[in-house]
Design a protein around this motif. Structure first.
Motif, mmCIF file in Angstrom:
data_model
loop_
_atom_site.group_PDB
_atom_site.id
_atom_site.type_symbol
_atom_site.label_atom_id
_atom_site.label_comp_id
_atom_site.label_asym_id
_atom_site.label_seq_id
_atom_site.Cartn_x
_atom_site.Cartn_y
_atom_site.Cartn_z
ATOM 1 N N CYS A 83 39.113 11.110 49.534
ATOM 2 C CA CYS A 83 39.589 10.253 48.447
ATOM 3 C C CYS A 83 39.876 11.055 47.179
ATOM 4 N N GLU A 136 40.852 4.930 44.511
ATOM 5 C CA GLU A 136 40.670 5.236 45.921
ATOM 6 C C GLU A 136 39.211 5.511 46.257
ATOM 7 N N CYS A 137 38.485 6.201 45.355
ATOM 8 C CA CYS A 137 37.107 6.580 45.645
ATOM 9 C C CYS A 137 36.136 5.416 45.462
ATOM 10 N N PRO A 160 37.221 3.317 49.165
ATOM 11 C CA PRO A 160 37.907 4.269 50.051
ATOM 12 C C PRO A 160 38.358 3.670 51.368
ATOM 13 N N ARG A 217 42.114 3.105 52.601
ATOM 14 C CA ARG A 217 42.974 4.071 53.306
ATOM 15 C C ARG A 217 43.087 3.734 54.785
#
Length: 444
Positions: free
Chosen positions: A363, A368-369, A372, A375
């Motif tokens: 990530c 995104e982190c 996560p 994804r």
């Protein structure tokens, strides 16, 4: 380092010498303070920096940031130059004025202290013998030494608060108290240390006080040190750093202070941790060379909070933290131990958490982190939703994260995971089963 106005740092090999601290200010020649207690010297230097920063603030209106990092209550480490630089570690040294404090205090002993059955633990724990009474007695004294050494840190905090008050800045300053790791003493038959994935080691204290913060509020939201930068910038009225992997912490601020503070868009539901290299037991002084792991804890809503760990030795651990916070029953090795979940559900949980480990590894950026799993399944909005049976085949087909071998450093080609492209158009490299058919998820 760049962007620091003044840095006065302890230098090796004297960083953990309590009674022989050596500092280098802004890269200048080291200066030794023999006979002075390290935490006291740090406190005096911190007060001096606050005075200088306060003067600049009053004359130029410049805000300031001061970071104070005493080494207490780390073990004392002495490098014996006459023996070729051999490091000798001993329990932490308290200041002389605190040497006899807390004579009757004993180590808090939870359910996993001197764990009776470690047959489901990784091989290195299985080799640890149960404690005898003398071990427990030493651990009590070791714990007292840590408390005694911390007393000087309490006094350091007092000095900082007093100096800010003298400068007339206390009511306009945020003070954060935290640590860089947790610590275990006696858990799962271990001596002491900080490098394991178990709860005692991955939890750190975090306190914050300052203008607009509601007093006495306890927030159990998941957070990480990667969130500090974003939180500090937001408190100072700045914009979220684009490169930050973290986000602001959810703070309970007054309407006035909160007006310019950007609260996080969403809460963490999972958090990754990792360690690589070797582990030193700070009581037994034993060294374990193959000690690399990645772990993730995740909140699956009504199904519970779980922690899943992958070791470089190809061993795995899964704990149901909702019902087993002491991490006694490794459900990855024997899922039938659970009184609350079926083996089928636990298998599905591990499939999702394996994907999370890969997702945390790859990530980038806070959005995104923080979430996560997007994804892998972009239309899934929560970990609870991720357990939808329609996604079982997809997550079961995602390759499991593993280490090729145990290394003493981070080697990118040693870690085998599933890297899903950010646009999700290349997810076939991870699974032959598409998650695209899940347009909306029934979370009932």
């Amino acid at each position: 380092p760049a962007n620091w106005t003044d840095i006065d740092a302890l230098v090796l090999p004297f960083v953990f010498e309590y009674n022989l601290p050596v500092f280098s200010r802004n890269g200048a020649a080291p200066v030794a303070y023999p006979g002075h207690y390290s935490t006291d010297v740090v406190a005096d230097k911190a007060v001096a920096q606050i005075k200088t920063a306060a003067a600049a603030h009053k004359s130029l209106g410049k805000p300031f940031y001061v970071q104070i990092a005493p080494v207490t209550c780390h073990d004392n480490v002495h490098y014996d130059a006459e023996s070729g630089g051999v490091a000798v570690a001993t329990p932490p040294y308290p200041a002389a004025r605190h040497a006899k404090l807390y004579p009757g205090v004993t180590l808090p002993k939870g359910p996993n202290f001197n764990e009776s059955d470690v047959s489901d633990k990784p091989a290195w724990i299985k080799t640890l013998p149960p404690f005898v009474s003398s071990n427990a007695t030493f651990m009590d004294e070791y714990y007292r030494q840590r408390l005694r050494a911390l007393r000087a840190a309490d006094e350091l905090v007092d000095k900082v608060v007093q100096q800010l008050e003298e400068e007339g800045l206390l009511n306009n300053t945020y003070i954060i108290y935290t640590g860089d790791n947790g610590y275990h003493i006696g858990a799962h038959r271990q001596g002491s240390g900080k490098e394991t994935p178990y709860e005692e080691d991955i939890h750190v204290p975090f306190y914050i006080r300052g203008p607009g913060l509601q007093q006495g509020v306890v927030n159990n939201a998941i957070g990480s040190h990667v969130d500090l930068a974003s939180t500090l910038v937001a408190l100072a009225g700045g914009q979220h750093p684009v490169i930050a992997d973290g986000q602001t912490m959810p703070l309970h601020l007054s309407a006035k202070q909160g007006a310019n503070f950007t609260q996080p868009k969403q809460q963490y539901r999972s958090l990754g941790t990792e360690y690589w290299g070797f582990h030193i037991d700070q009581i037994t002084d034993s060294l374990l060379p193959n000690f690399t792991w990645k772990s993730v804890r995740a909140d699956f809503g009504s199904s519970g909070v779980f922690k899943y760990t992958v070791w470089c030795t190809q061993e795995h651990e899964l704990y149901d933290l909702s019902h087993d916070p002491a991490e006694l029953d490794n459900l990855a090795l024997n899922s039938t131990k659970s009184k609350f979940h079926t083996p089928e559900l636990l298998s599905k949980v591990m499939d999702r958490m394996d994907a999370l480990i890969s997702a945390f590894y790859y990530c980038q950026g806070s959005e995104e982190c923080v979430d996560p799993l997007k994804r892998f399944a972009p239309n899934v909005t929560s970990l609870k939703d991720a357990l939808n049976p329609k996604l079982d085949a997809y997550f079961a087909d995602v390759p499991k994260f593993r280490f090729k071998h145990c290394s003493q450093a981070v080697l990118l080609d040693n870690e085998v995971g599933c890297r899903v492209a950010a646009d999700h158009n290349k997810s076939r490299v991870c699974s032959q089963v598409s998650p695209d058919g899940i347009q909306s998820v029934d979370s009932g």
